[in-house]
Design a protein around this motif. Structure first.
Motif, mmCIF file in Angstrom:
data_model
loop_
_atom_site.group_PDB
_atom_site.id
_atom_site.type_symbol
_atom_site.label_atom_id
_atom_site.label_comp_id
_atom_site.label_asym_id
_atom_site.label_seq_id
_atom_site.Cartn_x
_atom_site.Cartn_y
_atom_site.Cartn_z
ATOM 1 N N ASP A 9 0.813 -1.221 0.000
ATOM 2 C CA ASP A 9 0.000 0.000 0.000
ATOM 3 C C ASP A 9 0.841 1.265 0.000
ATOM 4 O O ASP A 9 0.323 2.338 -0.250
ATOM 5 C CB ASP A 9 -0.917 0.013 1.233
ATOM 6 N N ARG A 10 2.118 1.125 0.318
ATOM 7 C CA ARG A 10 2.930 2.343 0.459
ATOM 8 C C ARG A 10 3.996 2.502 -0.622
ATOM 9 O O ARG A 10 4.760 3.461 -0.622
ATOM 10 C CB ARG A 10 3.578 2.366 1.846
ATOM 11 N N LEU A 11 4.072 1.508 -1.509
ATOM 12 C CA LEU A 11 5.008 1.574 -2.642
ATOM 13 C C LEU A 11 4.232 1.328 -3.923
ATOM 14 O O LEU A 11 3.303 0.527 -3.940
ATOM 15 C CB LEU A 11 6.049 0.450 -2.527
ATOM 16 N N ILE A 12 4.619 1.994 -4.991
ATOM 17 C CA ILE A 12 4.044 1.656 -6.293
ATOM 18 C C ILE A 12 5.201 1.392 -7.250
ATOM 19 O O ILE A 12 6.144 2.187 -7.322
ATOM 20 C CB ILE A 12 3.096 2.762 -6.825
ATOM 21 N N HIS A 13 5.145 0.251 -7.935
ATOM 22 C CA HIS A 13 6.197 -0.077 -8.899
ATOM 23 C C HIS A 13 5.725 0.407 -10.272
ATOM 24 O O HIS A 13 4.848 -0.199 -10.882
ATOM 25 C CB HIS A 13 6.455 -1.583 -8.900
ATOM 26 N N LEU A 14 6.292 1.501 -10.727
ATOM 27 C CA LEU A 14 5.889 2.061 -12.015
ATOM 28 C C LEU A 14 6.525 1.275 -13.148
ATOM 29 O O LEU A 14 7.719 0.971 -13.105
ATOM 30 C CB LEU A 14 6.315 3.531 -12.106
ATOM 31 N N GLN A 15 5.712 0.968 -14.154
ATOM 32 C CA GLN A 15 6.243 0.249 -15.316
ATOM 33 C C GLN A 15 5.772 0.922 -16.588
ATOM 34 O O GLN A 15 4.575 1.240 -16.712
ATOM 35 C CB GLN A 15 5.807 -1.210 -15.280
ATOM 36 N N HIS A 16 6.701 1.128 -17.494
ATOM 37 C CA HIS A 16 6.388 1.845 -18.737
ATOM 38 C C HIS A 16 5.219 1.185 -19.481
ATOM 39 O O HIS A 16 5.192 -0.032 -19.673
ATOM 40 C CB HIS A 16 7.628 1.861 -19.643
ATOM 41 N N GLY A 17 4.256 1.991 -19.873
ATOM 42 C CA GLY A 17 3.127 1.488 -20.659
ATOM 43 C C GLY A 17 2.020 0.858 -19.832
ATOM 44 O O GLY A 17 1.022 0.394 -20.378
ATOM 45 N N LYS A 18 2.205 0.813 -18.504
ATOM 46 C CA LYS A 18 1.202 0.146 -17.648
ATOM 47 C C LYS A 18 0.460 1.184 -16.806
ATOM 48 O O LYS A 18 1.046 2.190 -16.388
ATOM 49 C CB LYS A 18 1.893 -0.844 -16.702
ATOM 50 N N PRO A 19 -0.837 0.935 -16.523
ATOM 51 C CA PRO A 19 -1.563 1.851 -15.634
ATOM 52 C C PRO A 19 -0.988 1.811 -14.218
ATOM 53 O O PRO A 19 -0.457 0.781 -13.785
ATOM 54 C CB PRO A 19 -3.003 1.318 -15.664
ATOM 55 N N MET A 20 -1.104 2.933 -13.515
ATOM 56 C CA MET A 20 -0.465 3.044 -12.193
ATOM 57 C C MET A 20 -1.374 2.456 -11.113
ATOM 58 O O MET A 20 -2.194 3.150 -10.517
ATOM 59 C CB MET A 20 -0.153 4.516 -11.910
#
Ligand SMILES: Cc1ncc(C[n+]2csc(CCOP(=O)(O)OP(=O)(O)O)c2C)c(N)n1
Ligand code: SF4
Length: 340
Positions: free
Chosen positions: A223-234
């Motif tokens: 809940d406290r980290l988001i792994h951002l990935q190119h082309g993917k919704p957040m």
């Protein structure tokens, strides 16, 4: 000649005794660096690791490539010189938040502004480790340390904001113990032509233990980290039911719950690491607890000419347009005078 394709992690392990404290996050970062080194496609002698001073700056001893342990805060000028002298080198700088952002802060922003082709690995433990617990430019406001017994009264730097603000072409973030993400990011950094800054949130067990625990403890990290990935919704959260979108009212980022108020995945921002405009990347780099998850992964990766290419081009142009062919002619050219 050495077959570079056959190199493995073991080829990059040095014979030096690792002197970091047991449990220090630096060990995990070292493992990641050793693992990605064979994947650079370079001979060992074409890889150079440079550091300043600090616990983190001991890394060049521990990786079996060429290396240089410089002076405090001065790794980047040394690295810049090496890259200009030999653009074929893969040049890495391992540095701490004190080394890089305090005494070395000036070199940091100008290296980024010039887009030197250097990979900077910033070990951020939010403290001075080697000199035993003084506060650094990333220590949170109000934190009690050896040099701030009543709490710091300084607003800290957010390294991502600084990189993107200085015109940075690549910024990524990871957590020291998350080897998978870390290796993915370091490889992406290695492939980027330009200054690639990877901030690694690193735990100093002795002088700042648990500095990143709020975002990284096992129970809460989803809940406290988001792994951002190119082309993917957040998307993030234990149930993968939370997301980040641009608020239609304020044009600021906001956390939303998928399924509430008719919000679907289609309403979320889709991560685009190549977006030229700095606006969204800046907002993503700045996200912090408790209102937002902290972003890990590659946040920004855009293409801009690199300094050494421009310099070489300029030297070729200068040579082609000059009638001077050697140093003697140069000495005799222009304004000369005799001292009598
Ligand atoms: C010119 C100079 N000033 C100060 C020092 C003392 N000094 C050595 S390392 C360091 C800070 C290290 O902190 P950081 O860069 O965050 O690295 P860490 O040890 O936490 O990995 C300082 C102030 C020095 N060696 N040289
Ligand atoms: S003092 Fe902190 S940063 Fe330095 S080796 Fe020990 S745990 Fe790591």
């Amino acid at each position: 000649m050495e077959n570079i394709l056959k190199l493995t992690k073991e080829d990059f392990i040095s014979d030096q005794m690792v002197k970091w404290c047991p449990g220090c996050g630096d060990h995990a970062i070292l493992t990641s660096l050793e693992k990605i080194m064979p994947q650079l496609g370079k001979k060992k002698e074409d890889i150079l690791i440079i550091s300043g001073i600090g616990c983190s700056s001991r890394s060049p001893y521990y990786i079996n490539t060429y290396g240089f342990h410089g002076i405090h805060g001065r790794a980047l000028p040394i690295a810049s010189g090496a890259k200009i002298a030999n653009p074929n080198l893969s040049v890495w700088v391992t540095t701490g938040d004190g080394d890089c952002l305090a005494i070395g802060g000036n070199h940091f922003i100008h290296t980024i502004r010039r887009n030197m082709d250097i990979k900077i690995v910033l070990f951020n433990n939010e403290i001075y480790g080697l000199t035993k617990g003084q506060y650094s430019p990333t220590t949170p406001l109000g934190k009690v340390t050896k040099t701030s017994p009543m709490g710091t009264i300084e607003e800290p730097f957010n390294p991502g904001e600084l990189v993107i603000g200085a015109g940075g072409t690549f910024f990524a973030r990871s957590m020291d113990m998350n080897l998978k993400t870390q290796e993915e990011i370091l490889l992406a950094a290695s492939q980027h032509r330009g200054t690639a800054v990877t901030e690694i949130l690193q735990n100093c067990v002795i002088f700042n233990n648990g500095a990143h625990a709020y975002i990284n403890d096992r129970e809460h990290r989803a809940d406290r980290l988001i792994h951002l990935q190119h082309g993917k919704p957040m998307i993030f959260g234990k149930e993968m039911n939370k997301g980040i979108r641009l608020s239609p009212n304020s044009y600021q980022l906001e956390v939303v719950n998928i399924g509430e108020n008719d919000i679907t995945v289609d309403d979320l921002l889709v991560h685009d690491i190549h977006q030229e405009d700095r606006g969204v990347h800046m907002m993503l780099a700045r996200m912090k607890a408790p209102d937002f998850p902290v972003a890990v992964g590659v946040i920004r990766s855009v293409i801009r000419p690199i300094y050494s290419d421009l310099l070489i081009e300029q030297i070729v142009r200068a040579k082609n347009s000059s009638t001077i062919t050697n140093a003697d002619e140069l000495m005799q050219s222009g304004n000369t005078w005799n001292v009598e």
